[in-house]
Scaffold this active site. Sequence first.
Site, PDB file in Angstrom:
ATOM      1  CG  LEU A   1       3.474  -0.778   1.396  1.00  0.00           C
ATOM      2  CD1 LEU A   1       3.953  -0.754   2.834  1.00  0.00           C
ATOM      3  CD2 LEU A   1       1.949  -0.662   1.367  1.00  0.00           C
ATOM      4  CD  GLU A   2       8.255   3.658  -0.388  1.00  0.00           C
ATOM      5  OE1 GLU A   2       7.874   4.829  -0.586  1.00  0.00           O
ATOM      6  OE2 GLU A   2       8.755   3.294   0.692  1.00  0.00           O
ATOM      7  CB  SER A   3       4.970   4.269  -6.602  1.00  0.00           C
ATOM      8  OG  SER A   3       5.320   3.023  -7.209  1.00  0.00           O
TER       9      SER A   3
ATOM     10  NE  ARG B   1      12.560   4.471   0.439  1.00  0.00           N
ATOM     11  CZ  ARG B   1      11.701   4.719   1.408  1.00  0.00           C
ATOM     12  NH1 ARG B   1      12.091   4.880   2.648  1.00  0.00           N
ATOM     13  NH2 ARG B   1      10.427   4.808   1.170  1.00  0.00           N
TER      14      ARG B   1
END
Length: 360
Positions: A138-140, A359
């Site tokens: 999801l993040e990258s 974050r």
Amino acid sequence: MGSTGFLAVGAQARRLRTLALGAAMGVMACASAGAQQISDQQYVHYVASLWPLAHARGISADTFNAAFKDMTVDPDVLKLLHRQAEFHKTPAQYLSTAVSQERIDNGRAKARDYMSTLTRATRQYGVDSTIIMGIWGLESRFGAYTGNKSVIRSLSTLAAVHYRGNYFRNELLIALKILQHGDVTVDRMTGSWAGAMGQTQFMPSAFMSYAVDFQHDGHRDIWTSVPDALGSTANFLHRHGWRAGERWGYEVRLPRDFNAASHRRGQMFSFASFAKTGVTLADGRSLPARGEASLLLPAGRFGPAFLVTHNFKVIKSYNNSTSYALGVALLGDQIGGARPLVAQWPDTGTATGSITAQRR
């Protein structure tokens, strides 16, 4: 560093420091008016006003100068502030992208490539490897896109307009500490518009607290080192209270007469007490005999239903969004070989909050 440290910043910074107080007042007035705009001159003066704070935290003049050399305000960051306020999706809309078949397939391939790293991270930190994969995806998109903005430029722009008070100023000062420590150079310190960095998108404060050198090469490199990124993510979850051996939750089937109104979101009950009311797993099997969970109905009574455990709350410590946490959990499950949800999402649902790019 003694009093000579400030003198080493150079004549230009000394001159700007004299003007910084007045410029800072102008910046604050602009921010308080809700404009969230800043001129280049105000930005330069604001940066100069940061030197005493940076100096007090042990930042050297060389590090400070290198970080802000030829730096300017980033107008694109300021534009994105206004777009964020309108960024809401229903769970169905968000999860259709977050848990796409393409992302699942890519995740399975990446999990095979880094099986030894994931196994070691699970052994050392007790965190389920599928959850690490869900966050990475999801993040990258498993490292495919980590953000190409200068973290120093993004953070200093947000700090200069006092967006979220002093939060971004503090993140900026911590980013300078990271540069001073030598984990990354200023040109390689890239990330999102809000300053989240690397393959699993840590804010500088999270990097300082939780990043680990999982590759054992002397640097904490969450930008290009997959082992460091995955190990750091496992450490983050571990330090936020992940319970080894406990699932994030289960999709369940509720009986027709189930009184959902009697279960406040986040209120924990034993699996045994849910079972007594007729709740089963979505495929009809019995609930676990031990443990406790809370009921989650992200799209209301007629959408998918979940019993989520303490570990679901730990995922939300990474990003405090129910849709995000479900995306991580469901993507991770399917990367690990689980089947898709049994229940269908309704055509409309209740948005569960913005998916932020920040974050901790």
